[in-house]
Design a protein around this motif. Sequence first.
Motif, PDB file in Angstrom:
ATOM      1  N   MET A 175     -11.810  40.115  28.396  1.00  0.00           N
ATOM      2  CA  MET A 175     -11.134  39.650  27.192  1.00  0.00           C
ATOM      3  C   MET A 175     -11.621  40.476  26.007  1.00  0.00           C
ATOM      4  SD  MET A 175     -11.259  35.924  25.370  1.00  0.00           S
ATOM      5  CE  MET A 175      -9.757  35.211  25.962  1.00  0.00           C
ATOM      6  N   ASP A 176     -10.699  40.837  25.139  1.00  0.00           N
ATOM      7  CA  ASP A 176     -11.004  41.602  23.945  1.00  0.00           C
ATOM      8  C   ASP A 176     -11.698  40.688  22.931  1.00  0.00           C
ATOM      9  OD1 ASP A 176     -11.051  43.277  21.745  1.00  0.00           O
ATOM     10  OD2 ASP A 176      -8.886  43.319  21.493  1.00  0.00           O
ATOM     11  N   LEU A 177     -12.948  40.984  22.614  1.00  0.00           N
ATOM     12  CA  LEU A 177     -13.753  40.156  21.712  1.00  0.00           C
ATOM     13  C   LEU A 177     -13.067  39.983  20.361  1.00  0.00           C
ATOM     14  CD1 LEU A 177     -16.400  38.631  21.126  1.00  0.00           C
ATOM     15  CD2 LEU A 177     -17.363  40.816  20.380  1.00  0.00           C
ATOM     16  N   LEU A 178     -12.537  41.066  19.811  1.00  0.00           N
ATOM     17  CA  LEU A 178     -11.901  41.022  18.498  1.00  0.00           C
ATOM     18  C   LEU A 178     -10.740  40.027  18.482  1.00  0.00           C
ATOM     19  CD1 LEU A 178     -11.995  42.532  15.702  1.00  0.00           C
ATOM     20  CD2 LEU A 178     -10.129  43.909  16.602  1.00  0.00           C
ATOM     21  N   ARG A 179      -9.874  40.089  19.493  1.00  0.00           N
ATOM     22  CA  ARG A 179      -8.701  39.211  19.528  1.00  0.00           C
ATOM     23  C   ARG A 179      -9.082  37.776  19.864  1.00  0.00           C
ATOM     24  NH1 ARG A 179      -6.849  41.747  15.969  1.00  0.00           N
ATOM     25  NH2 ARG A 179      -6.587  43.924  16.427  1.00  0.00           N
ATOM     26  N   MET A 180     -10.123  37.581  20.660  1.00  0.00           N
ATOM     27  CA  MET A 180     -10.586  36.223  20.952  1.00  0.00           C
ATOM     28  C   MET A 180     -11.086  35.553  19.668  1.00  0.00           C
ATOM     29  SD  MET A 180     -13.158  33.812  21.514  1.00  0.00           S
ATOM     30  CE  MET A 180     -14.556  34.821  21.110  1.00  0.00           C
ATOM     31  N   ILE A 181     -11.845  36.290  18.862  1.00  0.00           N
ATOM     32  CA  ILE A 181     -12.353  35.743  17.603  1.00  0.00           C
ATOM     33  C   ILE A 181     -11.189  35.458  16.657  1.00  0.00           C
ATOM     34  CG2 ILE A 181     -13.694  36.296  15.524  1.00  0.00           C
ATOM     35  CD1 ILE A 181     -15.650  37.778  17.398  1.00  0.00           C
ATOM     36  N   GLU A 182     -10.239  36.385  16.587  1.00  0.00           N
ATOM     37  CA  GLU A 182      -9.072  36.187  15.736  1.00  0.00           C
ATOM     38  C   GLU A 182      -8.319  34.914  16.138  1.00  0.00           C
ATOM     39  OE1 GLU A 182      -5.456  38.924  14.101  1.00  0.00           O
ATOM     40  OE2 GLU A 182      -5.885  39.061  16.252  1.00  0.00           O
ATOM     41  N   ALA A 183      -8.086  34.737  17.432  1.00  0.00           N
ATOM     42  CA  ALA A 183      -7.371  33.554  17.921  1.00  0.00           C
ATOM     43  C   ALA A 183      -8.139  32.276  17.591  1.00  0.00           C
ATOM     44  CB  ALA A 183      -7.148  33.666  19.425  1.00  0.00           C
ATOM     45  N   ALA A 184      -9.452  32.290  17.805  1.00  0.00           N
ATOM     46  CA  ALA A 184     -10.265  31.108  17.530  1.00  0.00           C
ATOM     47  C   ALA A 184     -10.206  30.738  16.053  1.00  0.00           C
ATOM     48  CB  ALA A 184     -11.713  31.354  17.958  1.00  0.00           C
ATOM     49  N   LEU A 185     -10.297  31.726  15.181  1.00  0.00           N
ATOM     50  CA  LEU A 185     -10.264  31.444  13.744  1.00  0.00           C
ATOM     51  C   LEU A 185      -8.889  30.963  13.291  1.00  0.00           C
ATOM     52  CD1 LEU A 185     -12.391  34.458  12.461  1.00  0.00           C
ATOM     53  CD2 LEU A 185     -13.069  32.052  12.509  1.00  0.00           C
ATOM     54  N   LEU A 186      -7.835  31.443  13.951  1.00  0.00           N
ATOM     55  CA  LEU A 186      -6.487  31.012  13.584  1.00  0.00           C
ATOM     56  C   LEU A 186      -6.210  29.564  13.966  1.00  0.00           C
ATOM     57  CD1 LEU A 186      -4.389  34.177  14.429  1.00  0.00           C
ATOM     58  CD2 LEU A 186      -4.599  33.096  12.187  1.00  0.00           C
ATOM     59  N   VAL A 187      -6.749  29.113  15.094  1.00  0.00           N
ATOM     60  CA  VAL A 187      -6.434  27.751  15.530  1.00  0.00           C
ATOM     61  C   VAL A 187      -7.465  26.713  15.093  1.00  0.00           C
ATOM     62  CG1 VAL A 187      -5.113  28.564  17.507  1.00  0.00           C
ATOM     63  CG2 VAL A 187      -7.518  27.979  17.801  1.00  0.00           C
ATOM     64  N   ALA A 188      -8.619  27.152  14.675  1.00  0.00           N
ATOM     65  CA  ALA A 188      -9.667  26.203  14.282  1.00  0.00           C
ATOM     66  C   ALA A 188      -9.244  25.438  13.034  1.00  0.00           C
ATOM     67  CB  ALA A 188     -10.981  26.935  14.023  1.00  0.00           C
ATOM     68  N   GLY A 189      -9.524  24.171  13.020  1.00  0.00           N
ATOM     69  CA  GLY A 189      -9.226  23.355  11.849  1.00  0.00           C
ATOM     70  C   GLY A 189     -10.357  23.355  10.846  1.00  0.00           C
ATOM     71  N   GLU A 190     -11.366  24.175  11.104  1.00  0.00           N
ATOM     72  CA  GLU A 190     -12.545  24.230  10.244  1.00  0.00           C
ATOM     73  C   GLU A 190     -13.162  25.614  10.352  1.00  0.00           C
ATOM     74  OE1 GLU A 190     -14.835  21.167  12.059  1.00  0.00           O
ATOM     75  OE2 GLU A 190     -15.430  22.416  13.744  1.00  0.00           O
ATOM     76  N   PRO A 191     -14.023  25.987   9.416  1.00  0.00           N
ATOM     77  CA  PRO A 191     -14.693  27.278   9.523  1.00  0.00           C
ATOM     78  C   PRO A 191     -15.573  27.332  10.780  1.00  0.00           C
ATOM     79  CG  PRO A 191     -14.919  26.401   7.309  1.00  0.00           C
ATOM     80  CD  PRO A 191     -14.359  25.302   8.161  1.00  0.00           C
ATOM     81  N   LEU A 192     -15.666  28.519  11.376  1.00  0.00           N
ATOM     82  CA  LEU A 192     -16.494  28.717  12.562  1.00  0.00           C
ATOM     83  C   LEU A 192     -17.608  29.693  12.235  1.00  0.00           C
ATOM     84  CD1 LEU A 192     -13.694  29.162  15.271  1.00  0.00           C
ATOM     85  CD2 LEU A 192     -14.954  27.077  14.694  1.00  0.00           C
ATOM     86  N   ASP A 193     -18.839  29.338  12.593  1.00  0.00           N
ATOM     87  CA  ASP A 193     -19.951  30.252  12.369  1.00  0.00           C
ATOM     88  C   ASP A 193     -20.122  31.163  13.590  1.00  0.00           C
ATOM     89  OD1 ASP A 193     -21.313  28.709  14.277  1.00  0.00           O
ATOM     90  OD2 ASP A 193     -22.549  27.701  12.797  1.00  0.00           O
ATOM     91  N   VAL A 194     -20.985  32.146  13.474  1.00  0.00           N
ATOM     92  CA  VAL A 194     -21.188  33.143  14.526  1.00  0.00           C
ATOM     93  C   VAL A 194     -21.639  32.484  15.825  1.00  0.00           C
ATOM     94  CG1 VAL A 194     -22.553  35.159  15.208  1.00  0.00           C
ATOM     95  CG2 VAL A 194     -21.632  35.002  12.883  1.00  0.00           C
TER      96      VAL A 194
END
Length: 194
Positions: free
Chosen positions: A1-20
């Motif tokens: 899985m592409d790390l960059l796109r996984m992070i992008e997807a997670a941030l787009l669907v999260a209802g709250e800020p996500l930390d590292v």
Amino acid sequence: MDLLRMIEAALLVAGEPLDVERLQRLLPAGQAAARADIVRAIDQLTLECADRALELVQTASGYRYQVRAAHAAAVAPLLAERTPRYSRAVLETLAIIAYRQPVTRADIEDIRGVSLGSGMIKSLLDRGWVRVLGHREVPGRPTVFGTTRAFLDYFGLRSLGQLPALADLANPEDERFGDLQLSMLPPEAADRAH
């Protein structure tokens, strides 16, 4: 899985800020990424947003996508039905707590010059913007209030140090805290604003 796109997807669907750390835990089993790799991916995503209506911002709780301020008015009608409206009194109370914390109900009433309605602090507690910090060691042991990470996240701040200067709050064009007047804050706070 592409790390960059996984992070992008997670941030787009999260209802709250996500930390590292939370982003690291979201990786599929068997895949791991160092903190530095996650931070580099976030930096890359931030650069990719440079010419977009979305921006990737860091708040007190982590990272989130949000609409740039320049486009906020255009999408405001889409949010109108789910965005609660707060009275001037509630916003004044919130501003006093943010700038003067730790603060008691009596402190807020002294600054505002009027008694607080019974639901004012409760609405801020329910929203998660204010929390009980403890009790002041004086007779009656009044409850002491302060702001939360949710408050910082909502206003897109990393820390209280990023709050607008008190002098800016007297500016009628500043919509961040309603039309709170500088004169409503204590003299020592107003002095620090100049």
